[in-house]
Design an enzyme around this catalytic site. Structure first.
Site, PDB file in Angstrom:
ATOM      1  N   LYS A  46       0.933  -1.144  -0.030  1.00  0.00           N
ATOM      2  CA  LYS A  46       0.004   0.045  -0.047  1.00  0.00           C
ATOM      3  C   LYS A  46       1.093   1.256   0.098  1.00  0.00           C
ATOM      4  CE  LYS A  46      -3.784  -2.565   2.160  1.00  0.00           C
ATOM      5  NZ  LYS A  46      -4.379  -2.909   3.414  1.00  0.00           N
ATOM      6  N   ASP A  66     -11.107   2.230   3.677  1.00  0.00           N
ATOM      7  CA  ASP A  66     -11.212   1.117   3.767  1.00  0.00           C
ATOM      8  C   ASP A  66     -12.718   0.495   3.426  1.00  0.00           C
ATOM      9  OD1 ASP A  66      -9.413  -0.873   3.499  1.00  0.00           O
ATOM     10  OD2 ASP A  66      -8.612  -1.009   5.379  1.00  0.00           O
ATOM     11  N   GLN A 122      -4.582  -1.948   9.689  1.00  0.00           N
ATOM     12  CA  GLN A 122      -4.467  -3.285   9.102  1.00  0.00           C
ATOM     13  C   GLN A 122      -4.948  -4.183   9.865  1.00  0.00           C
ATOM     14  OE1 GLN A 122      -3.345  -3.696   5.804  1.00  0.00           O
ATOM     15  NE2 GLN A 122      -4.172  -5.680   6.138  1.00  0.00           N
TER      16      GLN A 122
END
Ligand code: NAD
Length: 293
Positions: free
Chosen positions: A52, A119, A96
């Site tokens: 990312k 997200d 994460q």
């Protein structure tokens, strides 16, 4: 059979994002900024976050990586999230997953400001998605939609079977594909560990989205000729012939399924790169929405 090349498509979309970022920078002095919080040393999480951050650099975003030991308390992590919520320089951020067991993932998700939830996991974004209101879509299903769109795969009236009902892949995917939109307008069946006679359900599918986390679960005898297969699974299986001692496989047995289907995504190089790309698309959207606010 055609391979849906997620890696090549992701590279193409990243190039488009890069060009848009250059214009934003030149004309508005705006540089989108994505932050990522990584807790602990899980090798898969480290590799996802690394990819990312690398992608951010590639498209000209600013990126910040906040790494914490897995001894961090829940309260300390929530404070980091509050700081990112309030930091006007950050357009979007991700925490994460998975997190260590002593941290409540739901609490973490709920603490992220919906306007920065790139997200797309916060219930506000999830709720908006279900009602067709503009929102950050969850990155993996969004990447899959983009793939279907760019490969011009017909979804209207098709029977789509989604394997897995997680909040981040299976459930949102089933909602998005049944929406009155393109890609969408499909007749969707969502299946899970309690589904009876899954093979029979799968054999009636025109489109299969596999997201269960079981290596090579879907085999050629379970699928209909000419179906479209999207393999979300990322599973490490031991392989002594590889330097790392493992290789990555999906939830679909590529060899037996690819000889029967019309389209298939490989693992690696399919859904994974598109998930990262969707995250970049959401961050760009967040930066642009701040400009017009
Ligand atoms: P999860 O573990 O949260 O959920 C798994 C789902 O599969 C559950 O709903 C469960 O009911 C269902 N399931 C389990 N066994 C089953 C069976 N025998 N038959 C039918 N359904 C069954 O998983 P997740 O977070 O959605 O991830 C699924 C897979 O996708 C994993 O391999 C994960 O690593 C991968 N993943 C990939 C990406 C990507 O970008 N490519 C993103 C997220 C997840």
């Amino acid at each position: 059979m055609q391979i849906i090349d997620g890696k090549a498509l992701a590279a193409k979309i990243k190039q488009e994002i890069k060009e848009e970022v250059a214009v934003l920078k030149r004309n508005h002095q705006v540089v989108p900024h994505l932050a990522a919080v990584l807790v602990g040393n899980d090798p898969a999480s480290q590799s996802y976050v690394k990819s990312k951050v690398r992608s951010c650099e590639l498209v000209g975003f600013e990126s910040t990586l906040i790494r914490k030991d897995d001894s961090i308390t829940e309260q300390e992590l929530l404070e980091i999230i509050e700081d990112l919520n309030e930091n006007d320089d950050v357009d979007g951020f991700i925490v994460q997953l998975p997190l260590p067991k002593h941290i409540d993932e739901q609490k973490v998700t709920l603490t992220i400001k919906p306007e920065k939830d790139v997200d797309g996991f916060h219930p506000v974004n999830f709720g908006k998605m279900t009602q067709g209101i503009d929102a950050f879509l969850p990155a993996t299903p969004m990447g899959i939609l983009e793939m279907l769109k760019r490969y011009e795969i017909k979804t209207e009236g098709k029977h789509c079977v989604v394997l897995g009902r997680s909040n981040i892949v299976g459930t949102p995917m089933s909602i998005l594909l049944s929406r009155k939109a393109y890609p969408g307008n499909a007749t969707v069946t969502i299946t899970h560990s309690r589904t009876k006679d899954l093979s029979a359900v799968l054999r009636s599918a025109d489109i299969i989205i596999a997201a269960i986390g079981i290596p090579e679960f879907v085999t050629g005898d379970m699928v209909k000729e000419d179906c479209v297969v999207i393999d979300v699974g990322i599973n490490r299986v031991e392989d002594s012939t590889r330097l790392k001692g493992y290789r990555l496989v999906g939830d679909v047995d590529f060899e037996s399924v690819s000889s029967r289907c019309s389209y298939i995504t490989p693992v690696p190089g399919g859904v994974g790169p598109m998930t990262v790309t969707a995250l970049l698309m959401n961050t760009l959207k967040s930066a642009k929405s701040k400009m017009s606010a």
